[in-house]
Design a protein around this motif. Structure first.
Motif, PDB file in Angstrom:
ATOM      1  N   THR A 166      25.954  73.783  12.708  1.00  0.00           N
ATOM      2  CA  THR A 166      26.780  72.917  13.573  1.00  0.00           C
ATOM      3  C   THR A 166      26.510  71.432  13.296  1.00  0.00           C
ATOM      4  N   PHE A 167      25.291  71.113  12.833  1.00  0.00           N
ATOM      5  CA  PHE A 167      24.970  69.704  12.539  1.00  0.00           C
ATOM      6  C   PHE A 167      25.738  69.194  11.321  1.00  0.00           C
ATOM      7  N   LEU A 168      26.203  70.133  10.478  1.00  0.00           N
ATOM      8  CA  LEU A 168      26.723  69.777   9.153  1.00  0.00           C
ATOM      9  C   LEU A 168      28.171  69.261   9.252  1.00  0.00           C
ATOM     10  N   THR A 169      28.292  68.000   9.610  1.00  0.00           N
ATOM     11  CA  THR A 169      29.611  67.365   9.693  1.00  0.00           C
ATOM     12  C   THR A 169      29.670  66.247   8.653  1.00  0.00           C
ATOM     13  N   LYS A 170      30.895  65.777   8.437  1.00  0.00           N
ATOM     14  CA  LYS A 170      31.085  64.650   7.515  1.00  0.00           C
ATOM     15  C   LYS A 170      30.252  63.449   7.983  1.00  0.00           C
ATOM     16  N   GLU A 171      30.240  63.231   9.302  1.00  0.00           N
ATOM     17  CA  GLU A 171      29.499  62.085   9.857  1.00  0.00           C
ATOM     18  C   GLU A 171      28.008  62.234   9.573  1.00  0.00           C
ATOM     19  N   TRP A 172      27.494  63.467   9.710  1.00  0.00           N
ATOM     20  CA  TRP A 172      26.065  63.689   9.435  1.00  0.00           C
ATOM     21  C   TRP A 172      25.776  63.365   7.974  1.00  0.00           C
ATOM     22  N   TYR A 173      26.615  63.883   7.094  1.00  0.00           N
ATOM     23  CA  TYR A 173      26.410  63.679   5.656  1.00  0.00           C
ATOM     24  C   TYR A 173      26.365  62.182   5.329  1.00  0.00           C
ATOM     25  N   ILE A 174      27.356  61.455   5.845  1.00  0.00           N
ATOM     26  CA  ILE A 174      27.463  60.017   5.544  1.00  0.00           C
ATOM     27  C   ILE A 174      26.277  59.250   6.140  1.00  0.00           C
ATOM     28  N   ASN A 175      25.911  59.618   7.368  1.00  0.00           N
ATOM     29  CA  ASN A 175      24.766  58.959   8.028  1.00  0.00           C
ATOM     30  C   ASN A 175      23.475  59.131   7.251  1.00  0.00           C
ATOM     31  N   VAL A 176      23.248  60.354   6.777  1.00  0.00           N
ATOM     32  CA  VAL A 176      22.014  60.645   6.045  1.00  0.00           C
ATOM     33  C   VAL A 176      22.032  59.921   4.703  1.00  0.00           C
ATOM     34  N   LEU A 177      23.156  60.013   4.009  1.00  0.00           N
ATOM     35  CA  LEU A 177      23.230  59.385   2.685  1.00  0.00           C
ATOM     36  C   LEU A 177      23.088  57.861   2.795  1.00  0.00           C
ATOM     37  N   ALA A 178      23.654  57.284   3.850  1.00  0.00           N
ATOM     38  CA  ALA A 178      23.547  55.831   4.045  1.00  0.00           C
ATOM     39  C   ALA A 178      22.086  55.433   4.220  1.00  0.00           C
ATOM     40  N   ARG A 179      21.293  56.285   4.819  1.00  0.00           N
ATOM     41  CA  ARG A 179      19.867  55.981   5.002  1.00  0.00           C
ATOM     42  C   ARG A 179      19.092  56.225   3.712  1.00  0.00           C
ATOM     43  N   ILE A 180      19.448  57.274   3.010  1.00  0.00           N
ATOM     44  CA  ILE A 180      18.752  57.563   1.751  1.00  0.00           C
ATOM     45  C   ILE A 180      18.993  56.436   0.748  1.00  0.00           C
ATOM     46  N   ARG A 181      20.202  55.897   0.733  1.00  0.00           N
ATOM     47  CA  ARG A 181      20.526  54.840  -0.243  1.00  0.00           C
ATOM     48  C   ARG A 181      19.615  53.632  -0.113  1.00  0.00           C
ATOM     49  N   ILE A 182      19.273  53.268   1.113  1.00  0.00           N
ATOM     50  CA  ILE A 182      18.420  52.091   1.318  1.00  0.00           C
ATOM     51  C   ILE A 182      16.940  52.433   1.217  1.00  0.00           C
ATOM     52  N   ASN A 183      16.588  53.662   1.585  1.00  0.00           N
ATOM     53  CA  ASN A 183      15.171  53.954   1.775  1.00  0.00           C
ATOM     54  C   ASN A 183      14.534  54.865   0.723  1.00  0.00           C
ATOM     55  N   ALA A 184      15.336  55.380  -0.220  1.00  0.00           N
ATOM     56  CA  ALA A 184      14.748  56.289  -1.213  1.00  0.00           C
ATOM     57  C   ALA A 184      13.921  55.505  -2.228  1.00  0.00           C
ATOM     58  N   PHE A 185      12.804  56.057  -2.595  1.00  0.00           N
ATOM     59  CA  PHE A 185      11.965  55.479  -3.650  1.00  0.00           C
ATOM     60  C   PHE A 185      12.178  56.275  -4.931  1.00  0.00           C
ATOM     61  N   ARG A 186      12.240  55.547  -6.027  1.00  0.00           N
ATOM     62  CA  ARG A 186      12.308  56.167  -7.344  1.00  0.00           C
ATOM     63  C   ARG A 186      10.859  56.346  -7.791  1.00  0.00           C
ATOM     64  N   GLN A 237      34.691  51.299   1.838  1.00  0.00           N
ATOM     65  CA  GLN A 237      35.647  52.392   1.966  1.00  0.00           C
ATOM     66  C   GLN A 237      35.611  53.320   0.749  1.00  0.00           C
ATOM     67  N   GLY A 238      35.503  52.735  -0.464  1.00  0.00           N
ATOM     68  CA  GLY A 238      35.483  53.549  -1.686  1.00  0.00           C
ATOM     69  C   GLY A 238      34.308  54.512  -1.679  1.00  0.00           C
ATOM     70  N   THR A 239      33.159  54.016  -1.244  1.00  0.00           N
ATOM     71  CA  THR A 239      31.949  54.846  -1.183  1.00  0.00           C
ATOM     72  C   THR A 239      32.130  55.959  -0.163  1.00  0.00           C
ATOM     73  N   LEU A 240      32.763  55.618   0.968  1.00  0.00           N
ATOM     74  CA  LEU A 240      32.969  56.629   2.013  1.00  0.00           C
ATOM     75  C   LEU A 240      33.852  57.761   1.497  1.00  0.00           C
ATOM     76  N   THR A 241      34.880  57.395   0.731  1.00  0.00           N
ATOM     77  CA  THR A 241      35.792  58.415   0.195  1.00  0.00           C
ATOM     78  C   THR A 241      35.030  59.333  -0.769  1.00  0.00           C
ATOM     79  N   GLU A 242      34.182  58.737  -1.610  1.00  0.00           N
ATOM     80  CA  GLU A 242      33.385  59.565  -2.537  1.00  0.00           C
ATOM     81  C   GLU A 242      32.475  60.516  -1.759  1.00  0.00           C
ATOM     82  N   MET A 243      31.877  59.989  -0.681  1.00  0.00           N
ATOM     83  CA  MET A 243      30.953  60.815   0.104  1.00  0.00           C
ATOM     84  C   MET A 243      31.685  61.968   0.774  1.00  0.00           C
TER      85      MET A 243
END
Ligand SMILES: C[S@@+](CC[C@H](N)C(=O)[O-])C[C@H]1O[C@@H](n2cnc3c(N)ncnc32)[C@H](O)[C@@H]1O
Length: 292
Positions: free
Chosen positions: A169-189, A141-147
């Motif tokens: 029209t795609f730019l919703t809170k849900e889109w943002y959270i969905n994308v960020l949730a995927r980037i968090r697991i799949n981004a390479f440094r 929940q804390g992460t969701l609030t930050e997002m």
């Protein structure tokens, strides 16, 4: 060259994974991969190409022929400038100071990639659901609030530029959270391998003074590789964000190909903690099970 000797299939206990379709010799390059989206680390902004993350000539990259575009972006050459149009044409028109200050004061790196992806969607370079196939992180929940806060800043920045409503029209809170949730697991440094003595010197300086990473990127196929603390495959970057997947040892047909997500030199407790906190799984690889 034929297709890469790999296939994506379900594993017994780690979701999808990548498997060898034939025997592979140690050192063989399995395939290369280009980022879907990438972003330079804030600490090296203007020192690396904003598109491919190659270091500026004189910064150890040897990537001559580059230019600066309006002082805000640096591209190492025409191909990158052309490729970057996907985000640049939209991104350069907005005042990102509030969004960027918010992220930099909190040490956040992934929201910059969501911002870039949003610009790419607006310009038509990618579709809004292009990362949907990737596994998302479980969010607290804390992460969701930050997002949600980050999303409000992103959204209001686009509104101030006056982009047509149908383009966002795609730019919703849900889109943002969905994308960020995927980037968090799949981004390479991304840490570039020094390719010359000069590079070695400057990358030693870079790592002594700040973060050695030139940026972060999300790829499609490399995102399906599972983790092992004693991996048989690794992902490397030579001069740019174009990645190569390379066999670390001889691999048999049908064997799962695994990379190491973290610094493998850490002890078992530290590795387990980082994997649980960052990726949400308990590592049960042979090395962890043996307590090494
Ligand atoms: C980058 S994805 C790898 C592909 C993923 N298995 C899929 O189906 O898309 C990372 C996620 O895969 C799972 N995973 C990767 N390595 C694992 C392992 N050694 N043990 C258990 N789960 C693992 C975890 O859920 C992790 O967050």
């Amino acid at each position: 060259r034929g297709p890469p000797p790999i296939r994506v299939a379900l594993t017994k206990s780690s979701g999808r994974g990548v498997f060898a379709t034939r025997s592979i010799a140690a050192g063989e390059v399995l395939h290369s991969a280009q980022p879907v989206v990438s972003h330079p680390s804030p600490s090296v902004l203007h020192e690396v190409c904003d598109s491919c993350l190659r270091r500026k000539a004189g910064n150890g990259g040897g990537g001559g022929g580059g230019d600066t575009s309006g002082g805000i972006y640096y591209f190492c050459g025409d191909a990158c400038r052309e490729h970057a149009k996907g985000f640049y044409e939209v991104e350069k028109n907005a005042d990102w100071s509030l969004f960027d200050d918010h992220c930099s004061s909190r040490g956040l790196k992934y929201p910059y990639m969501v911002k870039r992806l949003a610009c790419m969607v607006i310009s038509g370079a990618v579709s809004a659901d292009c990362l949907d196939i990737l596994q998302p992180a479980r969010l607290h929940q804390g992460t969701l609030t930050e997002m949600e806060e980050e999303f409000e800043l992103l959204d209001s920045t686009f509104r101030k530029v006056g982009i047509q409503e149908e383009q966002t029209t795609f730019l919703t809170k849900e889109w943002y959270i969905n994308v960020l949730a995927r980037i968090r697991i799949n981004a390479f440094r991304i840490e570039l391998i020094a390719s010359s003595y000069e590079d070695l010197l400057s990358s030693a300086l870079a790592s002594a003074s700040c973060d050695a990473a030139v940026g972060n990127a999300v790829y499609m196929l490399p995102s399906f590789y599972n983790h092992d603390c004693d991996p048989n495959t690794h992902i490397i970057w030579l001069e740019s964000a174009d990645a190569r997947l390379k066999a670390l040892r001889d691999i048999e047909e049908g064997e799962e190909l695994r990379i190491c997500y973290i610094d493998a030199s850490m002890d078992v407790d530290a590795r387990q903690k980082i994997l649980a906190d960052g990726f949400g799984f308990q590592c049960r690889c042979l090395r962890c099970l043996s307590g090494d």
